[in-house]
Every structure is written in structure tokens, then in C-alpha cells.
Design a protein around this motif. Structure first.
Motif, PDB file in Angstrom:
ATOM      1  N   LYS A  44       1.112  -0.930   0.306  1.00  0.00           N
ATOM      2  CA  LYS A  44      -0.100   0.176  -0.253  1.00  0.00           C
ATOM      3  C   LYS A  44       1.042   1.475  -0.012  1.00  0.00           C
ATOM      4  O   LYS A  44       0.827   2.168   0.104  1.00  0.00           O
ATOM      5  CB  LYS A  44      -1.272  -0.309   1.259  1.00  0.00           C
ATOM      6  N   LEU A  45       2.036   1.087  -0.067  1.00  0.00           N
ATOM      7  CA  LEU A  45       2.780   2.062   0.494  1.00  0.00           C
ATOM      8  C   LEU A  45       4.324   1.479  -0.691  1.00  0.00           C
ATOM      9  O   LEU A  45       5.014   1.698  -0.545  1.00  0.00           O
ATOM     10  CB  LEU A  45       3.136   3.114   1.257  1.00  0.00           C
ATOM     11  N   TYR A  46       3.769   3.046  -1.361  1.00  0.00           N
ATOM     12  CA  TYR A  46       5.782   3.357  -2.473  1.00  0.00           C
ATOM     13  C   TYR A  46       6.052   4.084  -2.042  1.00  0.00           C
ATOM     14  O   TYR A  46       5.870   5.689  -1.469  1.00  0.00           O
ATOM     15  CB  TYR A  46       5.008   3.574  -3.778  1.00  0.00           C
ATOM     16  N   ARG A  47       7.858   4.573  -2.027  1.00  0.00           N
ATOM     17  CA  ARG A  47       8.077   5.666  -2.057  1.00  0.00           C
ATOM     18  C   ARG A  47       9.248   6.408  -3.414  1.00  0.00           C
ATOM     19  O   ARG A  47       9.742   5.579  -3.976  1.00  0.00           O
ATOM     20  CB  ARG A  47       9.586   5.869  -1.004  1.00  0.00           C
ATOM     21  N   SER A  48       9.274   7.490  -3.506  1.00  0.00           N
ATOM     22  CA  SER A  48      10.183   7.880  -4.856  1.00  0.00           C
ATOM     23  C   SER A  48      10.845   9.459  -4.786  1.00  0.00           C
ATOM     24  O   SER A  48      10.272   9.976  -4.496  1.00  0.00           O
ATOM     25  CB  SER A  48       9.250   7.717  -6.015  1.00  0.00           C
ATOM     26  N   GLU A  49      11.726   9.824  -5.741  1.00  0.00           N
ATOM     27  CA  GLU A  49      12.011  11.370  -6.074  1.00  0.00           C
ATOM     28  C   GLU A  49      10.998  12.093  -6.662  1.00  0.00           C
ATOM     29  O   GLU A  49       9.626  11.243  -7.035  1.00  0.00           O
ATOM     30  CB  GLU A  49      13.262  11.028  -6.658  1.00  0.00           C
ATOM     31  N   CYS A 124       9.646  13.239  -2.512  1.00  0.00           N
ATOM     32  CA  CYS A 124       9.621  14.882  -2.266  1.00  0.00           C
ATOM     33  C   CYS A 124      10.596  14.487  -3.310  1.00  0.00           C
ATOM     34  O   CYS A 124      10.436  14.961  -4.397  1.00  0.00           O
ATOM     35  CB  CYS A 124      10.596  15.254  -1.433  1.00  0.00           C
ATOM     36  N   TYR A 125      12.023  15.307  -3.256  1.00  0.00           N
ATOM     37  CA  TYR A 125      12.826  16.208  -5.029  1.00  0.00           C
ATOM     38  C   TYR A 125      13.514  14.719  -4.714  1.00  0.00           C
ATOM     39  O   TYR A 125      13.426  14.466  -6.022  1.00  0.00           O
ATOM     40  CB  TYR A 125      13.358  17.449  -4.599  1.00  0.00           C
ATOM     41  N   HIS A 126      14.455  14.528  -3.584  1.00  0.00           N
ATOM     42  CA  HIS A 126      15.252  13.757  -4.326  1.00  0.00           C
ATOM     43  C   HIS A 126      14.520  11.934  -3.711  1.00  0.00           C
ATOM     44  O   HIS A 126      15.470  10.911  -4.113  1.00  0.00           O
ATOM     45  CB  HIS A 126      16.525  13.620  -3.156  1.00  0.00           C
ATOM     46  N   GLY A 127      13.724  12.121  -2.667  1.00  0.00           N
ATOM     47  CA  GLY A 127      13.343  11.039  -2.541  1.00  0.00           C
ATOM     48  C   GLY A 127      13.620  10.129  -1.613  1.00  0.00           C
ATOM     49  O   GLY A 127      13.885   9.134  -1.260  1.00  0.00           O
ATOM     50  N   THR A 131      10.949  11.692   2.518  1.00  0.00           N
ATOM     51  CA  THR A 131      10.540  10.667   2.045  1.00  0.00           C
ATOM     52  C   THR A 131      11.057   9.514   2.886  1.00  0.00           C
ATOM     53  O   THR A 131      10.153   8.814   3.281  1.00  0.00           O
ATOM     54  CB  THR A 131      11.005  10.514   0.505  1.00  0.00           C
ATOM     55  N   GLY A 132      12.324   9.537   3.581  1.00  0.00           N
ATOM     56  CA  GLY A 132      12.978   8.500   4.082  1.00  0.00           C
ATOM     57  C   GLY A 132      12.393   8.403   5.694  1.00  0.00           C
ATOM     58  O   GLY A 132      11.942   7.702   6.474  1.00  0.00           O
ATOM     59  N   LEU A 133      11.585   9.704   5.810  1.00  0.00           N
ATOM     60  CA  LEU A 133      11.499  10.172   6.985  1.00  0.00           C
ATOM     61  C   LEU A 133      10.100   9.627   7.667  1.00  0.00           C
ATOM     62  O   LEU A 133       9.992   9.068   8.590  1.00  0.00           O
ATOM     63  CB  LEU A 133      11.574  12.029   7.962  1.00  0.00           C
ATOM     64  N   ILE A 134       9.119  10.136   6.336  1.00  0.00           N
ATOM     65  CA  ILE A 134       7.719   9.406   6.537  1.00  0.00           C
ATOM     66  C   ILE A 134       7.557   7.699   6.321  1.00  0.00           C
ATOM     67  O   ILE A 134       7.092   7.520   6.559  1.00  0.00           O
ATOM     68  CB  ILE A 134       7.087  10.461   5.858  1.00  0.00           C
ATOM     69  N   SER A 135       8.949   7.580   5.189  1.00  0.00           N
ATOM     70  CA  SER A 135       8.094   6.242   5.488  1.00  0.00           C
ATOM     71  C   SER A 135       9.325   5.225   6.899  1.00  0.00           C
ATOM     72  O   SER A 135       8.682   4.012   6.688  1.00  0.00           O
ATOM     73  CB  SER A 135       9.328   5.786   3.901  1.00  0.00           C
ATOM     74  N   GLY A 136      10.724   5.954   7.373  1.00  0.00           N
ATOM     75  CA  GLY A 136      11.079   5.403   8.697  1.00  0.00           C
ATOM     76  C   GLY A 136       9.398   5.380   9.258  1.00  0.00           C
ATOM     77  O   GLY A 136       9.830   4.298  10.700  1.00  0.00           O
ATOM     78  N   MET A 137       8.764   7.070   9.541  1.00  0.00           N
ATOM     79  CA  MET A 137       7.571   6.165  10.705  1.00  0.00           C
ATOM     80  C   MET A 137       6.730   5.538  10.514  1.00  0.00           C
ATOM     81  O   MET A 137       5.879   4.891  11.528  1.00  0.00           O
ATOM     82  CB  MET A 137       7.598   8.181  10.781  1.00  0.00           C
ATOM     83  N   TYR A 138       6.334   4.978   9.339  1.00  0.00           N
ATOM     84  CA  TYR A 138       5.090   4.306   8.398  1.00  0.00           C
ATOM     85  C   TYR A 138       5.850   3.324   9.325  1.00  0.00           C
ATOM     86  O   TYR A 138       5.075   2.306   9.173  1.00  0.00           O
ATOM     87  CB  TYR A 138       5.131   4.602   7.306  1.00  0.00           C
TER      88      TYR A 138
END
Length: 196
Positions: A44-49, A124-127, A131-138
Motif C-alpha cells: 500500500k506504500l511506495y516512495r520515490s523522488e 519529495c525532490y530526491h526521495g 520521504t525517508g522520514l515518512i517511510s521510516g515513521m510508517y
């Protein structure tokens, strides 16, 4: 000659090694597209730049229904990259040097609500950092990862974390995570009351 020698020696310096999770620890996000720094955190979650027009087909093929942009500046790039895709776009700007537990909780709540419609991509810009913060907290809040392991993935995973943002790394403490959980509970309660 000296300039050339300096340039060549700079090129010869080894690049920082990307780590892998220690044995027995949960697996880090799975790479989908190196070019877009696009990774699958879970179903349910993806991350990118920041996405470009050429990333649109890949994002659509993953069944992503919502894209949450954490960028503070240039927030309209997704309209260009994803116009006509049917993907719902959200701006949830985080000012890198001024992020508070409340902002993290608001972003997680938006992710949680949008996941009811299908997979969400956060960038975010670089992902790398926001993005790392939100993914980590998730990872910590929804997947019950140990705080240290979520922080390690953010900093040592292949996403390109910039160590200058100490304030982001400093969010990964018992105290800060407890504040994020409190804020998230408060938001859920407020929304429940609003719906009633």
C-alpha cells in the motif's frame, strides 16, 4: 596538469557503500525503478523522488491511486508529470529543517486515509530525506519496526539520505515517536468527531 590530477583522484575515491539490512532484520524497500528512486515499502506504500512524465506509466502500472508530494517548493511538478493519469495528487509540504511530530502525524494520517482507495506513493525532490522520514515513521507506526531499524533503513538504504539533516534523524527516538503517535490519535479523534 594539477587540476587533471585532482579531478582524477576525486573520481578514484570510493563511493559510500550502500548497506543492506542486518540478518534477522526486516527487509528494506524493494526497488521498482532506479531512475526514479522508486521503491515499494509494502503493498500500500511506495516512495520515490520527484516524478517526471516518463515515470507516469510505471506509477500507473503499480496501481497507485494517490501521490503525496512532500516538497515545499515547486509543488506543481506532479500536475505536469501525471496529468491525465487519473491519480489523485496531494501536496503535504514539509519544510526540511522545521519538521515537527505534528507534521509527521498529519502526513501519516493522509496516507492512512488515501490507502482506503488503493496504494499511495509519497515523494519529495530526491526521495531521500523527507520521504525517508515518512517511510521510516510508517515502518515504526504501522509495521511495528524497531525505531533503530527504521532509522537505519532511512540512513543506510539505497535512497540517498543526506546526513546534513540531523533534525530528521533526531526524530527517531522513543520520545519523538510517542509524540507522533499522540498527534495521530488526536487527528483521528478530531476527524471521528467531525464525521459524527
Amino acid at each position: 596538469g594539477l587540476l587533471l590530477a585532482l579531478m582524477l583522484s576525486a573520481c578514484a575515491q570510493p563511493q559510500a557503500q550502500v548497506q543492506t539490512p542486518p540478518p534477522g532484520q526486516p527487509a528494506w524497500a524493494e526497488q521498482v525503478s532506479k531512475a526514479a528512486n522508486l521503491y515499494r515499502v509494502d503493498d500500500k506504500l511506495y516512495r520515490s523522488e520527484q516524478l517526471t512524465r516518463s515515470d507516469a506509466a510505471a506509477v500507473q502500472s503499480l496501481g497507485i491511486k494517490s501521490v503525496i508530494n512532500l516538497r515545499f517548493f515547486d509543488r506543481d511538478d506532479n500536475e505536469t508529470a501525471l496529468s491525465g493519469s487519473g491519480i489523485v495528487l496531494f501536496n503535504k509540504p514539509l519544510l526540511t529543517w522545521r519538521i515537527k511530530p505534528k507534521h509527521i502525524a498529519e502526513t501519516l494520517y493522509l496516507i492512512e486515509q488515501r490507502q482506503k482507495q488503493g496504494p499511495v506513493l509519497v515523494h519529495c525532490y530526491h526521495g531521500a530525506d523527507r520521504t525517508g522520514l515518512i517511510s521510516g515513521m510508517y515502518r515504526v507506526i504501522y509495521q511495528n519496526w524497531p525505531i533503530e531499524e527504521a532509522k537505519r533503513e532511512m540512513q543506510q538504504g539505497p535512497y540517498g539520505y543526506h546526513s546534513i539533516w540531523r533534525n530528521i534523524a533526531n526524530m527517531f527516538t522513543e520520545e519523538k515517536v510517542a509524540k507522533v503517535r499522540e498527534e495521530l490519535a488526536r487527528i483521528r479523534q478530531r476527524e471521528e468527531n467531525r464525521i459524527r
